[in-house]
Design an enzyme around this catalytic site. Structure first.
Site, PDB file in Angstrom:
ATOM      1  CE  LYS A   1      22.429  70.128 -26.747  1.00  0.00           C
ATOM      2  NZ  LYS A   1      22.259  71.549 -26.390  1.00  0.00           N
TER       3      LYS A   1
ATOM      4  N   GLY B   1      23.994  73.339 -36.768  1.00  0.00           N
ATOM      5  CA  GLY B   1      24.922  74.125 -35.962  1.00  0.00           C
ATOM      6  C   GLY B   1      26.214  74.364 -36.700  1.00  0.00           C
ATOM      7  CB  SER B   2      29.559  75.234 -35.450  1.00  0.00           C
ATOM      8  OG  SER B   2      29.799  74.174 -34.562  1.00  0.00           O
ATOM      9  CB  THR B   3      31.578  73.653 -40.169  1.00  0.00           C
ATOM     10  OG1 THR B   3      30.733  74.562 -40.875  1.00  0.00           O
ATOM     11  CG2 THR B   3      32.168  72.674 -41.143  1.00  0.00           C
ATOM     12  CD  GLU B   4      34.696  73.951 -33.256  1.00  0.00           C
ATOM     13  OE1 GLU B   4      34.007  74.995 -33.363  1.00  0.00           O
ATOM     14  OE2 GLU B   4      35.415  73.706 -32.292  1.00  0.00           O
TER      15      GLU B   4
ATOM     16  N   GLY C   1      29.511  69.680 -36.321  1.00  0.00           N
ATOM     17  CA  GLY C   1      28.984  68.755 -37.332  1.00  0.00           C
ATOM     18  C   GLY C   1      30.002  67.679 -37.690  1.00  0.00           C
TER      19      GLY C   1
ATOM     20  CD  GLU D   1      21.326  74.369 -42.179  1.00  0.00           C
ATOM     21  OE1 GLU D   1      22.453  74.830 -42.480  1.00  0.00           O
ATOM     22  OE2 GLU D   1      20.457  75.019 -41.593  1.00  0.00           O
TER      23      GLU D   1
ATOM     24  CB  CYS E   1      22.290  78.721 -41.350  1.00  0.00           C
ATOM     25  SG  CYS E   1      20.597  78.292 -41.663  1.00  0.00           S
TER      26      CYS E   1
ATOM     27  CD  GLU F   1      27.633  80.013 -40.536  1.00  0.00           C
ATOM     28  OE1 GLU F   1      28.055  79.159 -39.736  1.00  0.00           O
ATOM     29  OE2 GLU F   1      26.551  79.916 -41.121  1.00  0.00           O
TER      30      GLU F   1
HETATM   31  P1  NAI Z   1      27.520  74.696 -31.910  1.00  0.00           P
HETATM   32  O1  NAI Z   1      27.623  73.905 -33.151  1.00  0.00           O
HETATM   33  O2  NAI Z   1      28.552  74.535 -30.844  1.00  0.00           O
HETATM   34  O3  NAI Z   1      26.108  74.389 -31.207  1.00  0.00           O
HETATM   35  C1  NAI Z   1      24.957  73.909 -31.861  1.00  0.00           C
HETATM   36  C2  NAI Z   1      24.288  72.840 -30.995  1.00  0.00           C
HETATM   37  O4  NAI Z   1      25.161  71.726 -30.852  1.00  0.00           O
HETATM   38  C3  NAI Z   1      23.973  73.295 -29.580  1.00  0.00           C
HETATM   39  O5  NAI Z   1      22.763  72.707 -29.180  1.00  0.00           O
HETATM   40  C4  NAI Z   1      25.132  72.724 -28.786  1.00  0.00           C
HETATM   41  O6  NAI Z   1      24.831  72.510 -27.425  1.00  0.00           O
HETATM   42  C5  NAI Z   1      25.359  71.408 -29.477  1.00  0.00           C
HETATM   43  N1  NAI Z   1      26.704  70.845 -29.323  1.00  0.00           N
HETATM   44  C6  NAI Z   1      27.874  71.498 -29.084  1.00  0.00           C
HETATM   45  N2  NAI Z   1      28.889  70.622 -29.045  1.00  0.00           N
HETATM   46  C7  NAI Z   1      28.368  69.400 -29.279  1.00  0.00           C
HETATM   47  C8  NAI Z   1      28.924  68.083 -29.381  1.00  0.00           C
HETATM   48  N3  NAI Z   1      30.228  67.870 -29.265  1.00  0.00           N
HETATM   49  N4  NAI Z   1      28.097  67.057 -29.648  1.00  0.00           N
HETATM   50  C9  NAI Z   1      26.792  67.252 -29.809  1.00  0.00           C
HETATM   51  N5  NAI Z   1      26.199  68.461 -29.720  1.00  0.00           N
HETATM   52  C10 NAI Z   1      26.984  69.523 -29.457  1.00  0.00           C
HETATM   53  O7  NAI Z   1      27.409  76.203 -32.309  1.00  0.00           O
HETATM   54  P2  NAI Z   1      27.697  77.485 -31.380  1.00  0.00           P
HETATM   55  O8  NAI Z   1      28.871  77.265 -30.497  1.00  0.00           O
HETATM   56  O9  NAI Z   1      26.437  77.820 -30.721  1.00  0.00           O
HETATM   57  O10 NAI Z   1      28.073  78.565 -32.483  1.00  0.00           O
HETATM   58  C11 NAI Z   1      29.389  78.600 -33.035  1.00  0.00           C
HETATM   59  C12 NAI Z   1      29.365  79.043 -34.468  1.00  0.00           C
HETATM   60  O11 NAI Z   1      28.718  78.080 -35.267  1.00  0.00           O
HETATM   61  C13 NAI Z   1      28.577  80.321 -34.733  1.00  0.00           C
HETATM   62  O12 NAI Z   1      29.348  81.441 -34.506  1.00  0.00           O
HETATM   63  C14 NAI Z   1      28.196  80.154 -36.170  1.00  0.00           C
HETATM   64  O13 NAI Z   1      29.238  80.575 -36.999  1.00  0.00           O
HETATM   65  C15 NAI Z   1      28.017  78.671 -36.310  1.00  0.00           C
HETATM   66  N6  NAI Z   1      26.592  78.298 -36.213  1.00  0.00           N
HETATM   67  C16 NAI Z   1      25.929  77.974 -37.335  1.00  0.00           C
HETATM   68  C17 NAI Z   1      24.587  77.676 -37.274  1.00  0.00           C
HETATM   69  C18 NAI Z   1      23.821  77.328 -38.476  1.00  0.00           C
HETATM   70  O14 NAI Z   1      22.607  77.339 -38.447  1.00  0.00           O
HETATM   71  N7  NAI Z   1      24.453  77.001 -39.533  1.00  0.00           N
HETATM   72  C19 NAI Z   1      23.839  77.728 -36.024  1.00  0.00           C
HETATM   73  C20 NAI Z   1      24.653  78.030 -34.881  1.00  0.00           C
HETATM   74  C21 NAI Z   1      25.971  78.316 -34.995  1.00  0.00           C
END
Ligand code: NAI
Ligand code: MG
Length: 496
Positions: free
Chosen positions: A200, A252-255, A257, A274, A308, A406
């Site tokens: 996804k 993705g985000s720590t939250e 994760g 990650e 990241c 971050e």
């Molecule tokens: P996110 O963590 O919400 O999204 C990443 C992925 O997870 C997307 O595919 C999203 O659809 C999916 N997702 C969202 N909620 C989910 C859930 N409850 N269960 C399963 N999958 C879920 O990140 P977002 O909202 O795009 O970005 C927010 C912040 O996170 C950014 O501002 C940044 O600080 C951080 N981030 C860090 C990344 C990294 O590579 N370390 C990458 C993206 C964001």
């Protein structure tokens, strides 16, 4: 590519830096064919979603709609997982490791053949500069498929004397910052180890993943080996919670994760996470300063800080701090923010209005707290689209939010240090531990500093260099597990 020095006398050397005027050099979008409405790639076919719902994906460079994407619901997730299970119990597992490797090589070659199309599409959907997607993302995507294709028939050599077997069906959820590269990091090792996949992509950057679906179709993989479903958090959650998924890989985000870790803890699902970082550059006084400046600039400003492992903190030795900051300001003033499709652009568009607001909010809070702020005066932002100037905060306390959170934008937090011990202590004073960069002419200093840093990836006299053979991942809140290299296969196999 016309490159002329500006005749504007206001723009001369100094803290404002040199400004060159370039003629526009936009990459053509002719070879990209974007479907107005996109389907789901399930069981080797393009299928409509069960909900009948769609959402838009936009071009952040101008805010215009690019296409509609299908919102996959739990029924679609179930169809995709069933297809992956069927391929895993059948066609994909019946192939010899060598044959599986051939399919992965084929994907890698088609990616190379269609690299221009992929780069342009990535830039249109994500907002990153074309020079990044063309020269970094897409070549790395192909390199990862080539690298893991080579492992497919050598898994018996992963561990001396041990045999390995695939885990089964992997659910993979990826972010928007390196859309296709994150897909490659997830899919290539999973397939090489003999697993089947439901991927996804992020809701704002799904187009290159869907094009990868077409490439996988063209490569002729058995139906269901790779399934690609679009949607937002709810679709991701449905995949995480599906009972027949054996492994979840998330970036993705720590939250999010943490949510995923909580939802999988009571199941047999394996999990790798990650989750980003707040990585530090350490610049010692004996460093090659101009190269260090360039590396700091590329580590945080290129690609809008959407990395990241971005070097979002700078620790500079006190004796050279003023000189370094002066050089940094000059270089920042010469960075070009603008049309991501322009080959001269250094900093493209922020991926979504929400991310832009988040970055602006963090900057405003830090300014309100009285932290010293700099952004180049001369930088001109386009009228339309989501853009922000590169900036830094100077003399930041380790406890400041700007130094701990971050930001995921082109914002640097600068601190000074007097001894290597202080540099190490400050660098390690973070909830994360993904990466670090050390700048010094002295090898012994680099080694002793590197040993003491709690970070998964450490670069010396360079930054953001990647190779598929090299593992990537971090300490603490940066996540669990490693991707890339031999290590990247470990999370996709059972060891006997
Ligand atoms: P996110 O963590 O919400 O999204 C990443 C992925 O997870 C997307 O595919 C999203 O659809 C999916 N997702 C969202 N909620 C989910 C859930 N409850 N269960 C399963 N999958 C879920 O990140 P977002 O909202 O795009 O970005 C927010 C912040 O996170 C950014 O501002 C940044 O600080 C951080 N981030 C860090 C990344 C990294 O590579 N370390 C990458 C993206 C964001
Ligand atoms: Mg989110």
């Amino acid at each position: 590519m016309g490159k002329t020095m500006s005749t504007n006398n206001n723009k001369t050397a100094g803290e404002s830096g040199f400004q060159f005027e370039y003629d526009p050099a936009p990459e053509s979008t002719d070879m990209v064919n974007i479907k107005k409405q996109n389907k789901l790639f399930i069981n080797g076919k393009w299928m409509a979603g069960k909900s009948g719902k769609f959402f838009d994906t936009i071009n952040p460079a101008n805010g215009e709609k690019l296409a509609e994407l299908t919102e996959a619901n739990t029924e679609d997730v179930d169809r995709a997982v069933k297809a992956a299970r069927k391929a895993f119990n059948g066609a994909w597992s019946e192939l010899s490791p060598k044959q599986r490797g051939r399919y992965i090589y084929r994907i890698a070659r088609i990616i190379q053949e269609r690299s221009r199309e992929l780069a342009v599409l990535e830039t249109m959907d994500n907002g990153k500069p074309i020079k990044e997607s063309r020269d970094f993302d897409i070549p790395q995507v192909a390199a990862h498929f080539f690298y893991y294709a080579g492992w497919a028939d050598k898994l018996d050599y992963l561990f001396n004397g041990k045999s390995v077997s695939p885990i089964g069906v992997a659910g993979q959820i990826i972010p928007w910052n390196f859309p296709l590269l994150m897909a490659a990091w997830k899919i290539a090792p999973a397939l090489a180890a003999g697993n089947c996949v439901v991927l996804k992509p992020a809701e704002t950057t799904s187009l290159t993943a869907l094009l990868l679906g077409e490439i996988i179709e063209e490569a002729g993989l058995p139906p269901g080996t790779v399934n690609i479903i679009t949607g937002a958090g709810a679709t991701g959650a449905a995949l995480v919670n599906h009972p027949d998924v054996d492994k979840i890989a998330f970036t993705g985000s720590t939250e999010v994760g943490k949510i995923i870790a909580r939802s999988t803890v009571n199941s047999a699902k394996k999990l790798t996470l990650e989750l980003g970082g707040k990585s530090a550059h350490i610049v010692y006084e004996d460093a090659a300063l101009d190269q260090a400046v360039e590396s700091v600039v590329s580590g945080i400003y290129f690609n809008q800080g959407h990395v990241c492992c971005a070097g979002s903190r700078l620790l500079v030795e006190e004796s050279i701090a003023d000189l370094f900051v002066h050089k940094l300001k000059r270089r920042m003033a010469s960075l070009r923010v603008g049309d991501p499709l322009d080959k001269n652009t250094d900093i493209g568009a922020i991926n979504s209005p929400g991310e832009l607001e988040k970055i602006k909010g963090l900057i405003a809070d830090a300014i309100a707290d009285g932290i010293e702020y700099f952004e180049p005066e001369s930088t001109v932002l386009p009228q339309k689209g989501y853009y922000i100037k590169p900036s830094f905060f100077n003399n930041v306390a380790s406890s400041a939010t700007i130094c701990r959170r971050e930001i995921f934008g082109p914002v640097l937090a600068i601190q000074t240090f007097r001894t290597p011990e202080e540099a190490i202590r400050k660098a390690n004073d973070t909830p994360y531990g993904l990466a670090a960069g050390i700048w010094s002419e002295k090898g012994s200093k680099i080694h002793s500093t590197a040993q003491a840093l709690k970070a998964g990836v450490i670069w010396a006299n360079t930054y953001n260099k990647f190779d598929p053979a090299s593992p990537f991942g971090g300490y603490n809140e940066s996540g669990w597990g490693r991707e890339g290299g031999r290590h990247g296969l470990l999370s996709y196999v059972e060891v006997k």
